[in-house]
Design an enzyme around this catalytic site. Structure first.
Site, PDB file in Angstrom:
ATOM      1  N   ASP A  21       0.829  -1.207   0.000  1.00 21.22           N
ATOM      2  CA  ASP A  21       0.000   0.000   0.000  1.00 21.22           C
ATOM      3  C   ASP A  21       0.868   1.264   0.000  1.00 21.22           C
ATOM      4  O   ASP A  21       1.968   1.258   0.551  1.00 21.22           O
ATOM      5  CB  ASP A  21      -0.923  -0.028   1.234  1.00 21.22           C
ATOM      6  CG  ASP A  21      -2.068   0.955   1.106  1.00 21.22           C
ATOM      7  OD1 ASP A  21      -2.285   1.496   0.003  1.00 21.22           O
ATOM      8  OD2 ASP A  21      -2.753   1.194   2.118  1.00 21.22           O
ATOM      9  N   HIS A  38       2.874   3.167  -8.923  1.00 15.92           N
ATOM     10  CA  HIS A  38       2.712   1.716  -9.102  1.00 15.92           C
ATOM     11  C   HIS A  38       3.940   1.127  -9.803  1.00 15.92           C
ATOM     12  O   HIS A  38       4.390   0.038  -9.484  1.00 15.92           O
ATOM     13  CB  HIS A  38       1.455   1.415  -9.917  1.00 15.92           C
ATOM     14  CG  HIS A  38       0.174   1.787  -9.223  1.00 15.92           C
ATOM     15  ND1 HIS A  38      -0.072   1.478  -7.893  1.00 15.92           N
ATOM     16  CD2 HIS A  38      -0.933   2.439  -9.657  1.00 15.92           C
ATOM     17  CE1 HIS A  38      -1.271   1.924  -7.558  1.00 15.92           C
ATOM     18  NE2 HIS A  38      -1.806   2.521  -8.598  1.00 15.92           N
ATOM     19  N   LEU A 132      10.905 -20.816  -4.347  1.00 16.56           N
ATOM     20  CA  LEU A 132       9.928 -19.896  -3.753  1.00 16.56           C
ATOM     21  C   LEU A 132       8.610 -19.874  -4.541  1.00 16.56           C
ATOM     22  O   LEU A 132       8.614 -19.800  -5.760  1.00 16.56           O
ATOM     23  CB  LEU A 132      10.536 -18.485  -3.750  1.00 16.56           C
ATOM     24  CG  LEU A 132       9.631 -17.334  -3.333  1.00 16.56           C
ATOM     25  CD1 LEU A 132       9.242 -17.456  -1.855  1.00 16.56           C
ATOM     26  CD2 LEU A 132      10.323 -15.983  -3.575  1.00 16.56           C
TER      27      LEU A 132
HETATM   28  C1  FPP Z   1      -1.686   0.164  -3.340  1.00 18.60           C
HETATM   29  O1  FPP Z   1      -1.302   1.499  -3.437  1.00 18.60           O
HETATM   30  C2  FPP Z   1      -1.188  -0.658  -4.425  1.00 18.60           C
HETATM   31  C3  FPP Z   1      -1.953  -1.284  -5.364  1.00 18.60           C
HETATM   32  C4  FPP Z   1      -3.425  -1.196  -5.406  1.00 18.60           C
HETATM   33  C5  FPP Z   1      -1.361  -2.091  -6.436  1.00 18.60           C
HETATM   34  C6  FPP Z   1      -0.063  -2.804  -6.182  1.00 18.60           C
HETATM   35  C7  FPP Z   1       0.489  -3.163  -7.486  1.00 18.60           C
HETATM   36  C8  FPP Z   1       1.792  -3.147  -7.844  1.00 18.60           C
HETATM   37  C9  FPP Z   1       2.891  -2.845  -6.922  1.00 18.60           C
HETATM   38  C10 FPP Z   1       2.154  -3.386  -9.280  1.00 18.60           C
HETATM   39  C11 FPP Z   1       2.131  -4.722  -9.885  1.00 18.60           C
HETATM   40  C12 FPP Z   1       2.232  -5.928  -9.028  1.00 18.60           C
HETATM   41  C13 FPP Z   1       2.955  -7.055  -9.311  1.00 18.60           C
HETATM   42  C14 FPP Z   1       2.742  -8.248  -8.466  1.00 18.60           C
HETATM   43  C15 FPP Z   1       3.962  -7.116 -10.409  1.00 18.60           C
HETATM   44  P1  FPP Z   1      -2.455   2.597  -3.528  1.00 18.60           P
HETATM   45  O2  FPP Z   1      -2.698   2.886  -4.959  1.00 18.60           O
HETATM   46  O3  FPP Z   1      -3.648   2.146  -2.769  1.00 18.60           O
HETATM   47  O4  FPP Z   1      -1.744   3.799  -2.831  1.00 18.60           O
HETATM   48  P2  FPP Z   1      -2.442   4.961  -1.960  1.00 18.60           P
HETATM   49  O5  FPP Z   1      -3.155   4.276  -0.822  1.00 18.60           O
HETATM   50  O6  FPP Z   1      -1.272   5.780  -1.493  1.00 18.60           O
HETATM   51  O7  FPP Z   1      -3.357   5.701  -2.870  1.00 18.60           O
END
Ligand code: FPP
Length: 245
Positions: A21, A38, A132
């Site tokens: 997050d 992201h 893994l």
């Molecule tokens: C949360 O941050 C993150 C996500 C909803 C997506 C996580 C995805 C990745 C890291 C990219 C791809 C994944 C893989 C497995 C290759 P948020 O957008 O909720 O952040 P915020 O709370 O600060 O708005």
């Protein structure tokens, strides 16, 4: 001394689950768009997968996209899906060489064809690997998973495939995580202190670790710090401290 050096190699958790997050806030602090966050987050995915591999964690489950995330703006959803596909494509050979086995949990019905294709290819290529296990939770939510299990149990009971006496073991075998041990440790980054519909059944006895770091700032050393923190906890499973001695 780094956190990695401080770790007790005999107390490495078998399964670590992570709620990644804070990508959006990380990007906002830098006046960049959310996709930039992201993108940086995918670098943390790579770091953490490597770190888990280095210390002998057997399973790592990453919450990449929840069923609720479908409510985000269309542009962000497609950006995230493209990152996932390009991340899988770019890293597939490397992951395979590292003996990583990739799998996906979640409700596949909303996933687009091209995303499904990239995922299926990676899952198939790595299916016999023995290192893994990287489990990506995609279009996943725990309530969806539990209801899905209940509906499948009802169906199997009506067809006499399973007895009406459902115990924990049978119930677990109907979840998307069947055959995966429960996580000993759940990590959430970004300072939010909640579970957000992730692995509700499986984390009954997990240790929870919350850090203020945004996901793009969570790299190997932060992962090792979380494991170190976990190793210094007393897991009592309902017993008293004295009983454990
Ligand atoms: C949360 O941050 C993150 C996500 C909803 C997506 C996580 C995805 C990745 C890291 C990219 C791809 C994944 C893989 C497995 C290759 P948020 O957008 O909720 O952040 P915020 O709370 O600060 O708005």
């Amino acid at each position: 001394m780094s956190y990695k050096e401080k770790l007790d190699t005999k107390k490495i958790p078998r399964h670590v689950a992570i709620i990644m997050d804070g990508n959006g806030r990380w990007a906002k602090e830098r006046n960049k768009n959310r996709i930039f966050g992201h993108k940086e987050g995918t670098k943390s995915v790579k770091s953490v997968v490597e770190a888990a591999h280095e210390i002998g964690v057997e399973y790592i489950t990453l919450y990449a996209f929840s069923t609720e995330n479908w409510n985000r703006p269309e542009k962000e959803i497609s950006g995230l899906m493209s990152l996932l596909v390009s991340g899988i494509k770019e890293e597939l050979n490397y992951l395979h060489k590292q003996n990583v086995k990739l799998s996906i949990i979640g409700d596949g019905k909303n996933i687009s064809k091209n995303v499904k294709k990239a995922i299926d290819k990676a899952v198939e290529k790595t299916q016999n690997n023995t290192g893994l296990n990287v489990v990506i939770a995609l279009s996943y939510s725990s309530r969806w998973e539990i209801l899905n299990a209940v509906n499948n149990i009802i169906k199997d009971v009506s067809e006499n495939k399973v007895s009406e006496q459902i115990d924990e073991q049978i119930f677990s075998s109907y979840l998307t995580t069947a055959n995966i041990p429960d996580p000993e440790l759940l990590i959430r980054t970004s300072g939010e202190v909640r579970i957000s519909n992730f692995l509700l059944w499986q984390i009954s006895y997990s240790e929870l670790y919350f850090t203020e770091k945004f996901w793009p700032d969570f790299k190997k050393e932060e992962f090792f710090e979380a494991i170190y923190n976990y190793q210094n906890r007393e897991r009592r499973f309902g017993k008293t401290s004295e009983q454990l001695k």
